[in-house]
Write an enzyme that holds these catalytic residues in place. Structure first.
Site, PDB file in Angstrom:
ATOM      1  N   ALA A 109       5.473   4.234   2.578  1.00 34.13           N
ATOM      2  CA  ALA A 109       6.132   5.398   3.161  1.00 34.13           C
ATOM      3  C   ALA A 109       6.461   5.171   4.634  1.00 34.13           C
ATOM      4  O   ALA A 109       7.559   5.515   5.104  1.00 34.13           O
ATOM      5  CB  ALA A 109       5.244   6.630   2.998  1.00 34.13           C
ATOM      6  N   GLY A 165       0.819  -1.199   0.000  1.00 34.79           N
ATOM      7  CA  GLY A 165       0.000   0.000   0.000  1.00 34.79           C
ATOM      8  C   GLY A 165       0.859   1.257   0.000  1.00 34.79           C
ATOM      9  O   GLY A 165       2.052   1.221   0.321  1.00 34.79           O
ATOM     10  N   CYS A 166       0.244   2.381  -0.345  1.00 33.36           N
ATOM     11  CA  CYS A 166       1.000   3.632  -0.472  1.00 33.36           C
ATOM     12  C   CYS A 166       1.470   4.159   0.887  1.00 33.36           C
ATOM     13  O   CYS A 166       2.666   4.402   1.092  1.00 33.36           O
ATOM     14  CB  CYS A 166       0.188   4.668  -1.228  1.00 33.36           C
ATOM     15  SG  CYS A 166      -1.478   4.930  -0.602  1.00 33.36           S
ATOM     16  N   PHE A 167       0.542   4.332   1.832  1.00 37.00           N
ATOM     17  CA  PHE A 167       0.955   4.760   3.166  1.00 37.00           C
ATOM     18  C   PHE A 167       1.865   3.713   3.798  1.00 37.00           C
ATOM     19  O   PHE A 167       2.831   4.051   4.500  1.00 37.00           O
ATOM     20  CB  PHE A 167      -0.265   4.996   4.060  1.00 37.00           C
ATOM     21  CG  PHE A 167      -0.714   6.429   4.137  1.00 37.00           C
ATOM     22  CD1 PHE A 167       0.197   7.449   4.379  1.00 37.00           C
ATOM     23  CD2 PHE A 167      -2.044   6.760   3.986  1.00 37.00           C
ATOM     24  CE1 PHE A 167      -0.217   8.781   4.471  1.00 37.00           C
ATOM     25  CE2 PHE A 167      -2.475   8.081   4.073  1.00 37.00           C
ATOM     26  CZ  PHE A 167      -1.554   9.095   4.316  1.00 37.00           C
TER      27      PHE A 167
END
Length: 326
Positions: free
Chosen positions: A141, A136-138
């Site tokens: 990060a 996933g994106c979050f």
């Protein structure tokens, strides 16, 4: 394998991640985009859904599932990838790279198992993988901001805040993505309950066995279209120099994750596959800032990076991209 052409199909090509994957593959020197599947757009040129492709291709969306490819990218909504594979058995010789969250926690379907596709964590497993669950994106990060501490066995309770652009919510219009609501506005959502926390915890435990500290994460909706900026606060008795060395040593050999001694700005990574990491320390607290483009390193760019690895290419091929800068 330097001269191979990887034959590729995309399922769910009309959305944001589908569009980004198309753009990357059209400019990838060793990729051949064979078809793009979309039931709602079948028969229409790709540029009807992605106007920036006008003049680049006359390829049309199809509703026919072809298996004469080497790999299929699933750019479907969460819950849709597993359903699609259950209803449409794919030959085991065809690799699958799934961009949804359906297989990130070790799930399988029709005998297919998936490797969690975070190269900075699982590069050796990805090189041997048949199928990839793209992170996933979050999650990308946050994990890239925490993995070196977990590897050193010193990760403690995390307090993180992250802000994301409107493209993170997908292409379907919602009240919270409408321009008149999003402009000049910031709001929190899914406070302490974001779905990416499960995959983050799973990865951290992979490096720091028995890790059970809370990850207190508050996501924000930002007044911009793309990008993620996360700040994670952790207690430590290590000096700033010691922490920076941990991070620089951990990411040595990982071309897209850069640890900087300078200020981190989100604009430095938007339109790239990079993650930029900056670290500050005050008292016994460090703050790790990590910035990515949610549609590239947080989705399509990382998916192509994984494709490069599983087909024996240099992981940077086709995704050495320039930030927007100004």
């Amino acid at each position: 394998m330097a001269n191979i052409k990887i034959r590729i199909g995309i399922i769910g090509g009309a959305g944001y991640t589908g569009g980004e994957t198309i753009r990357l593959l059209f400019n990838h020197p060793q990729a051949e985009l064979v078809y793009v599947h979309s039931r709602s757009n079948a028969g229409n040129p790709l540029y009807t859904a992605h106007p920036d492709l006008q003049g680049d291709t006359e390829l049309k969306f199809t509703d026919t599932l072809r298996q004469d490819v080497d790999v299929i990218f699933l750019c479907l909504g969460h819950g849709e990838s597993k359903k699609f594979l259950q209803e449409n058995p794919i030959d085991v010789k065809v690799r699958i790279i799934d961009l949804s969250q359906d297989f990130r926690l070790g799930e399988s379907v029709n005998g297919r198992s998936f490797v969690y596709g975070l190269p900075e964590l699982n590069k050796e497993a990805i090189l041997k993988a048949e199928n990839i669950a793209n992170p996933g994106c979050f999650a990308t990060a946050i994990q890239l901001g925490l993995l070196p501490l977990a590897k050193a066995g010193v990760l403690k309770e995390v307090f993180a805040t992250g802000i994301t652009g409107s493209t993170g919510a997908g292409q379907k219009l919602q009240d919270t993505t409408h321009f008149t609501w999003r402009a000049n506005n910031i709001s929190a959502y899914k406070t302490l309950t974001h779905q990416h926390l499960k995959e983050i915890n799973r990865s951290l435990k992979q490096l720091q066995a028995g890790f059970s500290e809370p990850i207190n994460f508050i996501p924000w909706r930002g007044d911009f279209t793309r990008g993620i900026f996360v700040s994670s606060c952790i207690s430590t008795d290590k000096s700033l120099d010691e922490v920076k060395k941990l991070y620089k040593d951990f990411y040595k050999g990982h071309p897209f994750t850069i640890v900087t001694d300078d200020t981190v700005d989100m604009k430095q990574v938007v339109n790239t596959n990079k993650c930029l990491i900056g670290i500050e320390k005050e008292g016994d607290k460090i703050v790790v800032h990590s910035a990515i483009d949610n549609l590239l390193k947080g989705a399509s760019g990382q998916a192509v990076q994984n494709m490069n690895l599983i087909f024996g290419l240099d992981e940077t091929v086709g995704i050495k991209l320039k930030s927007i800068a100004f």
